[in-house]
Scaffold this motif. Sequence first.
Motif, short mmCIF file in Angstrom:
data_model
loop_
_atom_site.label_atom_id
_atom_site.label_comp_id
_atom_site.label_asym_id
_atom_site.label_seq_id
_atom_site.Cartn_x
_atom_site.Cartn_y
_atom_site.Cartn_z
N LYS A 48 39.46 5.33 42.39
CA LYS A 48 38.68 5.17 43.61
C LYS A 48 39.53 4.52 44.71
O LYS A 48 40.25 3.56 44.44
CB LYS A 48 37.44 4.30 43.36
N ARG A 49 39.46 5.04 45.89
CA ARG A 49 40.15 4.46 47.05
C ARG A 49 39.13 4.27 48.18
O ARG A 49 38.28 5.14 48.39
CB ARG A 49 41.27 5.39 47.55
N VAL A 50 39.21 3.15 48.87
CA VAL A 50 38.30 2.89 49.99
C VAL A 50 39.11 2.44 51.20
O VAL A 50 40.25 1.95 51.07
CB VAL A 50 37.25 1.81 49.64
N SER A 51 38.53 2.58 52.37
CA SER A 51 39.19 2.16 53.60
C SER A 51 39.24 0.64 53.70
O SER A 51 38.50 -0.06 53.00
CB SER A 51 38.45 2.73 54.81
N GLY A 52 40.10 0.14 54.60
CA GLY A 52 40.17 -1.30 54.83
C GLY A 52 38.84 -1.86 55.30
O GLY A 52 38.45 -2.97 54.92
N GLU A 53 38.14 -1.10 56.13
CA GLU A 53 36.84 -1.55 56.64
C GLU A 53 35.81 -1.64 55.51
O GLU A 53 35.05 -2.61 55.43
CB GLU A 53 36.34 -0.57 57.70
N LYS A 54 35.83 -0.65 54.63
CA LYS A 54 34.89 -0.65 53.51
C LYS A 54 35.24 -1.77 52.53
O LYS A 54 34.35 -2.44 51.99
CB LYS A 54 34.93 0.70 52.80
N LEU A 55 36.53 -2.01 52.33
CA LEU A 55 36.96 -3.08 51.43
C LEU A 55 36.48 -4.43 51.95
O LEU A 55 36.01 -5.28 51.18
CB LEU A 55 38.49 -3.08 51.30
N GLU A 56 36.58 -4.65 53.25
CA GLU A 56 36.10 -5.89 53.85
C GLU A 56 34.60 -6.05 53.65
O GLU A 56 34.10 -7.15 53.39
CB GLU A 56 36.43 -5.90 55.34
N GLU A 57 33.87 -4.94 53.72
CA GLU A 57 32.43 -4.97 53.48
C GLU A 57 32.13 -5.39 52.05
O GLU A 57 31.22 -6.20 51.80
CB GLU A 57 31.85 -3.58 53.74
N TYR A 58 32.92 -4.89 51.10
CA TYR A 58 32.73 -5.26 49.69
C TYR A 58 33.04 -6.75 49.47
O TYR A 58 32.33 -7.43 48.73
CB TYR A 58 33.64 -4.43 48.79
N VAL A 59 34.11 -7.22 50.11
CA VAL A 59 34.48 -8.65 49.98
C VAL A 59 33.34 -9.53 50.50
O VAL A 59 32.95 -10.50 49.84
CB VAL A 59 35.78 -8.94 50.75
#
Length: 298
Positions: free
Chosen positions: A154-165
């Motif tokens: 799975k790969r996600v964008s930097g924006e999506k990763l920040e949302e997960y954090v």
Amino acid sequence: MSKQRRKSYVNFLQKYPDLRDNKRITADKFSEIFQHYDTNDSGYIDDEGLDKFFRDLLMTTTAASITPELVEDLKECFMESYDDAKDGRIAITELANILPTDENFILLFRLTENLTSSVELMTLWKKYDRNRSGYITKGELGAFIADLLAQHGKRVSGEKLEEYVQGMLKIFDKNNDGHLSLTEMAKLLSIKPEENFLITSSKLAKFQDMGERERLKLMHQIFDHYDKGQTGFLEGPEIDLFVKDLHDFEGASGEDTFCQADSMRKVDIFKEDLMRHCDVDKDGKLSKSEVRLILGFH
């Protein structure tokens, strides 16, 4: 005397219009909802949190008159369908069956369910606490999440990763300091840190009064407890766990190292000093004879 005005009920879910339209909600909003209804910080929605959640869900998604009987009927229906563990409470992965959200975010919780021990926790801690600050920063948490997803293609964008954090922090950062202590990381990974064996065994405090045979038996029990891999040596995270427990035992302050960033830094210093003096053959491991030296079993 004027009558005291009754406090009006506030529907927490009313500020999420996507729920009314049956739209997928973002990971950080989903986390905010779960954290709100986990009223006792158990990691589940249970007890009064369940009733509040289903009442608010009805008030948000229907114009019908809300009665206690209707709330109870909805709760029974949903729990029958989505309480997979049949334990009368809602885990975060089960809530995703009720409130549609980001599938990759929920996948993170499913992927961490296979981690079970404090040694695995210490392994991850050492890997991601890269600056040895004694806690997991937002950036380090982001690296952990990205690696976990990448391991499963799975790969996600930097924006999506920040949302997960942000979503993870809303659920697990209980003191709202913007990062995770070892205890908070353990909860994220669904790992219950083991009790300090050196304290719970209690005999260690009295070893000076023991006979030679009894002391030797206790030393073997201690070594075998921390030698999780049964290699005949303490290595890597096994040493980390042993040193942490020894630090807490010798401190005798009742301090929970798992919660204290400052204490974790002290543990690192304590470990460096201990290995410098007691790792006799300088192989980075601890043999039984070296552990015996550390514990003062002469």
